[in-house]
Write an enzyme that holds these catalytic residues in place. Structure first.
Site, short mmCIF file in Angstrom:
data_model
loop_
_atom_site.label_atom_id
_atom_site.label_comp_id
_atom_site.label_asym_id
_atom_site.label_seq_id
_atom_site.Cartn_x
_atom_site.Cartn_y
_atom_site.Cartn_z
N LEU A 1 55.34 43.48 32.75
CA LEU A 1 54.32 44.52 32.70
C LEU A 1 54.20 45.12 34.07
O LEU A 1 53.57 44.55 34.96
CB LEU A 1 53.01 43.94 32.20
CG LEU A 1 53.06 43.94 30.67
CD1 LEU A 1 52.74 42.64 30.09
CD2 LEU A 1 52.21 45.06 30.12
N TYR B 1 55.60 37.69 32.95
CA TYR B 1 54.99 36.49 32.38
C TYR B 1 56.00 35.85 31.45
O TYR B 1 56.60 36.53 30.62
CB TYR B 1 53.71 36.83 31.62
CG TYR B 1 52.67 37.45 32.49
CD1 TYR B 1 51.88 36.65 33.32
CD2 TYR B 1 52.50 38.83 32.53
CE1 TYR B 1 50.94 37.23 34.16
CE2 TYR B 1 51.55 39.40 33.38
CZ TYR B 1 50.78 38.60 34.19
OH TYR B 1 49.86 39.17 35.02
N ASP C 1 47.20 42.95 29.32
CA ASP C 1 48.65 43.06 29.16
C ASP C 1 49.08 43.15 27.70
O ASP C 1 50.03 43.86 27.38
CB ASP C 1 49.32 41.90 29.87
CG ASP C 1 49.05 41.99 31.37
OD1 ASP C 1 48.02 41.46 31.80
OD2 ASP C 1 49.83 42.63 32.08
N MET D 1 56.89 45.00 25.65
CA MET D 1 57.38 44.84 27.03
C MET D 1 58.31 43.64 27.16
O MET D 1 58.60 43.20 28.27
CB MET D 1 56.17 44.64 27.97
CG MET D 1 55.19 45.79 27.93
SD MET D 1 55.96 47.29 28.55
CE MET D 1 54.90 48.53 27.85
N TYR E 1 54.34 42.67 37.28
CA TYR E 1 54.35 41.24 36.99
C TYR E 1 55.27 40.87 35.84
O TYR E 1 55.51 41.68 34.94
CB TYR E 1 52.94 40.76 36.61
CG TYR E 1 52.16 40.18 37.76
CD1 TYR E 1 52.56 38.99 38.36
CD2 TYR E 1 51.04 40.81 38.26
CE1 TYR E 1 51.84 38.44 39.42
CE2 TYR E 1 50.31 40.29 39.33
CZ TYR E 1 50.72 39.10 39.90
OH TYR E 1 50.02 38.57 40.93
N HIS F 1 43.77 34.47 41.65
CA HIS F 1 44.96 34.62 42.48
C HIS F 1 44.61 35.36 43.76
O HIS F 1 44.58 36.59 43.79
CB HIS F 1 46.04 35.35 41.67
CG HIS F 1 47.36 35.37 42.35
ND1 HIS F 1 48.42 36.11 41.89
CD2 HIS F 1 47.81 34.72 43.45
CE1 HIS F 1 49.46 35.92 42.70
NE2 HIS F 1 49.11 35.09 43.65
CU LIG Z 1 48.47 37.42 40.47
#
Ligand SMILES: [Cu+2]
Length: 481
Positions: free
Chosen positions: A212, A217, A131, A140, A215, A427
Site C-alpha cells: 500500500l 504488509y 489499508d 493491492m 508500506y 511506531h
Molecule cells: Cu510504521
C-alpha cells in the site's frame, strides 16, 4: 483544487521546522532538498554491494509436500481441512476450518487496519490510511515469486479481480501455500532412561502480501500440528516521511536520514474470527486469573490465585489485561470435554498493544472506533465483515463497523458469534527503519482449549531428519570458542 472546475484554489506549503517551531511556520530554504542524502535499498545501488559470507540454505522436500489441494480451493493437510478464498477487499480469507472431522472456524480474515499519523501540522493531520477499506487488501496484493516470497514446495493460488472497466482480470500467484519448519514442537528427556523424544513444529502457511503505497504488509494464516492457528502480520516497506530543515529534530517523529522526518504513527490491525466450535452455535467466555489475599482458612500461604470465568451475555467490547492474563474462549456450551468437564473451545490472549492514541473527539478516532478496544464480540449478521465499516475512504466516522454492531446489544450466548481482535504497533520510527524497514512481527495465537482429550500432536513422528549433518572441520577452522 476544485475537482469540478479543475481550478487551483490554494497552495499549501507544509511546515518543515523542528522543535519549538509553530505548526505552520515557513522555515525552509529555497533549496529544500540540498541536505538530503541518497538512500538506496536495491542491491545494485548499494555502495558496498551485498554481504559475501552467506551460503545457500535450501528447503528440500524430495517427496513433495504433505498437503493436498482439490476442487481449486480445498486444502487438506494432515488432520486439517479448510478452503482458501480471495476477494478485493480482504485479500486471502480462510473458510470452513475442520480438524480431524470436527468443525473449528466458519471464517477467518484480516478485516481492517488503520494507520493514523501523529503530526498535528496541516496537512499531515489528515494522514490516516485504512489499508483494507481504502486500497483493498486484495486489490493491492503482490504477485508472489518462487524462491523469494516463499521457500520449499509451493502451491500458488491465482485470484480473479474486476478491472476498472468491469472486465475480469486474472491476478497470478496472489496467495502462496507451503509448509515450514518452526523449530521444536514438543520434547521430553526422561532422566531415568536417558531417552529423549522430540518432534518438530511443522506449520502450513497461507500467505499473501500487500503493498500500500510505501508500506508492505505480509499476512499469514499458519496451521500447526497441535491444533493451533496463528494469524501473523509483518509490517515492512518504506516509512512515510516528510522534509525537515537541516540540523533540526522534531517532536512529531524521528529524523532517520538527512532531511528526512519519519512521523510517529500507529498501525492497528483487526482480525475477524467467526468460530464454529463443534457447530455454529457458540458462546464467548472471558477467563481471568486474580490474585487472592492471604487468608488463614483458604489461602494461608498466599500462593493461591483464583481463575474466574464469565460468559458474555450481550455483544460488547473489552481490552487486553496482562495483569489478569485475560483470555478469550470461544466455546460450544453443549459439548463438554469428558476429561476437564469444561465446554470444548478455542482461546486466544488478546495482544496487549497500545490502542488508538488520537483524542476520542478527533476525526481519526471517530473514523476508527474499532481501534479503541482490543476485543469486540458481536452476533453474526450477513455482510458484516469490516471492522471499520464498509466505506472508509475519506470517511468522517466509522459507520456500520464493529462499534455499531455492538450497539445492537444482541445476545451472544449459544448463537452464531463473531469475535474481533484488534492489535498493533505504536511506531515511533528508528533510524534502523530506514531506508527500508526490517519486518515488525505480530502473532495472534488461536489455540485449542479443552477441545481435545490430550495433546493432539502426540502422534507426530519423532523421526530423525537424515539430511541434517554435523559441521565439517573445514568450515570452523578459524572459530575460537
Ligand atoms: Cu510504521
Amino acid at each position: 483544487m476544485d475537482a469540478l472546475t479543475q481550478e487551483i484554489i490554494r497552495v499549501d506549503r507544509p511546515a518543515t521546522g523542528g522543535k519549538g517551531e509553530g505548526l505552520t511556520e515557513q522555515t525552509f530554504k529555497r533549496d529544500i532538498i540540498g541536505h538530503c542524502k541518497d538512500s538506496d535499498y536495491v542491491p545494485e545501488l548499494l555502495p558496498g554491494g551485498t554481504r559475501k559470507d552467506l551460503k545457500p540454505l535450501n528447503v528440500v522436500q524430495p517427496e513433495g509436500p504433505s498437503f493436498r489441494i482439490t476442487e481449486e480451493s480445498l486444502v487438506e493437510w494432515q488432520k486439517w481441512r479448510f478452503r482458501v478464498a480471495f476477494n478485493p477487499r480482504e485479500g486471502a480469507t480462510i473458510h470452513d476450518v475442520w480438524y480431524d472431522g470436527r468443525s473449528v472456524l466458519y471464517r477467518l480474515s484480516v478485516s481492517e487496519m488503520t494507520v493514523p499519523y501523529a503530526d498535528p501540522r496541516p496537512p499531515f493531520h489528515r494522514k490516516q490510511a485504512f489499508d483494507f477499506g481504502d486500497g483493498g487488501g486484495g486489490n493491492m496484493a503482490n504477485n508472489l515469486s518462487i524462491g523469494c516470497d516463499c521457500l520449499g514446495v509451493i502451491k500458488y493460488f491465482d485470484a480473479v479481480m474486476t478491472g476498472a472497466d468491469g472486465t475480469a482480470k486474472k491476478m497470478p500467484n496472489a496467495i502462496c501455500l507451503h509448509e515450514q519448519d518452526n523449530g521444536i514442537g514438543w520434547k521430553h528427556s526422561n532422566w531415568r532412561t536417558g531417552r529423549a523424544v522430540v518432534t518438530r513444529h511443522r506449520e502450513l502457511v497461507v500467505q499473501f502480501i500487500i503493498t500500500l503505497a510505501n508500506y508492505e504488509y505480509i499476512f499469514a494464516y499458519k496451521f500447526d500440528q497441535s491444533g493451533g492457528i496463528t494469524v501473523e502480520s509483518r509490517a515492512t516497506g518504506i516509512l512515510n516521511v516528510v522534509n525537515i530543515d537541516a540540523g533540526k529534530v522534531s517532536e512529531y517523529g524521528n529524523v532517520v536520514s538527512g532531511g528526512v522526518l519519519a512521523q510517529n504513527h500507529q498501525h492497528i490491525f483487526c482480525v475477524r474470527i467467526d468460530p464454529a466450535i463443534d457447530g455454529p452455535n457458540n458462546s464467548v467466555q472471558v477467563e481471568e486469573s486474580h490474585p487472592v489475599p492471604m487468608n488463614a482458612v483458604t489461602n494461608p500461604n498466599g500462593n493461591f490465585y483464583k481463575v474466574n470465568t464469565e460468559t458474555m451475555e450481550r455483544a460488547g467490547f473489552f481490552d487486553a489485561a496482562p495483569e489478569l492474563n485475560r483470555t478469550v474462549k470461544m466455546v460450544n456450551p453443549h459439548k463438554k470435554n469428558p476429561i476437564s468437564q469444561k465446554p470444548v473451545g478455542y482461546k486466544f490472549i488478546p495482544l496487549a498493544t497500545q490502542r488508538l492514541l488520537a483524542d476520542p473527539n478527533s476525526i481519526q478516532a471517530r473514523r476508527a472506533q474499532f481501534a479503541q478496544h482490543h476485543v469486540w464480540v458481536t452476533k453474526y449478521r450477513d455482510g458484516e465483515l469490516y471492522a471499520g465499516g464498509r466505506y472508509t475512504l475519506q470517511s468522517q466516522e466509522e459507520i456500520e463497523g464493529v462499534s455499531d454492531a455492538v450497539k445492537r446489544g444482541d445476545s451472544v450466548v449459544d448463537t452464531d458469534v463473531v469475535v474481533w481482535s484488534t492489535f498493533g504497533i505504536t511506531h515511533n520510527p528508528r533510524v534502523e527503519d530506514w531506508p527500508v524497514m526490517p519486518v515488525e512481527i505480530f502473532q495472534l495465537m488461536i489455540r485449542p482449549a479443552d477441545f481435545f482429550t490430550a495433546n493432539p500432536s502426540l502422534d507426530v513422528p519423532s523421526d530423525k531428519n537424515v539430511s541434517s549433518r554435523v559441521v565439517g572441520n573445514d568450515c570452523c577452522r578459524n572459530a575460537h570458542i
